[in-house]
Design a protein around this motif. Sequence first.
Motif, PDB file in Angstrom:
ATOM      1  N   GLU A  58      83.107  10.759 102.367  1.00  0.00           N
ATOM      2  CA  GLU A  58      81.660  10.832 102.524  1.00  0.00           C
ATOM      3  C   GLU A  58      81.000   9.498 102.201  1.00  0.00           C
ATOM      4  O   GLU A  58      80.000   9.114 102.835  1.00  0.00           O
ATOM      5  N   GLU A  62      78.718   7.333 104.866  1.00  0.00           N
ATOM      6  CA  GLU A  62      77.359   6.928 104.511  1.00  0.00           C
ATOM      7  C   GLU A  62      77.167   5.433 104.694  1.00  0.00           C
ATOM      8  O   GLU A  62      76.151   4.976 105.240  1.00  0.00           O
ATOM      9  N   TRP A 100      76.172  14.212 107.727  1.00  0.00           N
ATOM     10  CA  TRP A 100      75.311  13.020 107.598  1.00  0.00           C
ATOM     11  C   TRP A 100      74.252  12.998 108.686  1.00  0.00           C
ATOM     12  O   TRP A 100      73.081  12.713 108.419  1.00  0.00           O
TER      13      TRP A 100
END
Length: 491
Positions: A58, A62, A100
């Motif tokens: 993650e 990002e 996201w």
Amino acid sequence: MEILEAYDLTGTVWSAATLAGHDPKTVKRYVEARDSGRNPYEREPRPKMIDAFLEKVEEWVEQSKATIRADVVHEKLVKMGYRGSARSTRRAVNAAKSAWKAGKRRTYRPWIPEPGRWLQFDWGEGPRIGGRRTWLFCAWLSWSRFRVVIPVWDCTLGTLVACLDTTLRRIGGAPTYVLTDNAKTVTVEHIAGIPVRHPQMVAAGRHYGCQVVSCVPYDPESKGGAEATVRIAKADLVPTDANLLPVYDSFAELADACLTWCDAVNSRRHRATGQIPADRLDIERTTLHILPVEPLALALGEERLVGSDRTISFNSVRYSTPPGYTGARVWCRVVGEELSITARTNSGDLSEIWRHQLSTPGVPQIIDAHYPDHPDGRSIHQPRLQPRSEAEIAFVGIGPGAGRWLKEAGPAGATRIRAKMARAVELATVLGNDRVDQALGLAATAGRFADGDLLSILGHIADSKPAGEVVRADEAHSVQNGTIGWQALGR
């Protein structure tokens, strides 16, 4: 539901399993799921090898704004001690990217158009005619969904203004705003995100009483309608392997097809509004601004008047125009190496009527197709038949051969032509027009205009002799018998 119903009836796992016909462990799992408030149809996630690395995945998603590839993530995880498969990595990366994007997705307020305020247009590539590229100017009123499609040869500024003039006059007025894409003919450049309008487009907006604005980049509400019109028009007008449309032989045929298509789509019920666009246009037309009488000549080019010979003069060169525009005003502008001539058609639309290759003084551009009433061109040596007296009308009425005889006999200096014409009329009354007309045609071809030539030819035709090849007696040919027969003498 049968397992839970059996458990509620018996109150024990073993009895419910026997009654429902399932394993006691299965009954126990469903009962515990219901008692804990979980969905009994959802399986509890099993622990996976990549669970310990999900936070790192993650983080990379990002940092890269969801652009990092799954194979790159897998290589990084392997170096960190991950022993799982690449398939599990791809699934984890896709889930992280979806999460996201869901949190970063752009939102916008829906656009609700009002009557008489918005007209959108865009360009689409049209079919090729004679190997030459064409374009489709596609416009629509945002409230009534009334569509206008115009075929053109190019997307230059003059063509754009001509299409706008035709569109506004077809819908019967000018809206408050004209919305389009950021093309160079509309927006020269962007400075700090602010579009700089083309000066002539600003002048066109002032002339017609509307403001030309451009779409916000990546905005589906402001640009989607015009793009949908282009897509639908191309699907129905541009020949492809899917729609199996025939090839257009001429630009006029394509223009007629566009008019037919516009009438069809504006007469059927629109899916979004549930009403017919032509009916809604009658309502929207009451809110449109009044149009000026004349188009914007600044962008259309220089104004010219078509003379009685169907020509105009541009830079001391004469250019011909199609029939039907004698005495009309046209606009001329240079497009590359061509001269574009624009005029108002019989329907009131402003359209390009012809294009010429640019020429130099002394070399006029005269197209034979513009003079269908002069198939042989203009020539002072070929006067037209204009019979006036009864005798002349009777002679010419025999047939085309009589007219050809008269055209040949006059320049040849034949004598007593009127008497011979009267004699031919008398013979046609007795023998019929067809036979005399054939004889007169043969006499004109052979150059025989003496007193007894017509009777001689009629006698030849009566004997059913084939006419054969007619030999004209002149300097190069002779009807005298040859001397080849004397060559056998003395052998």
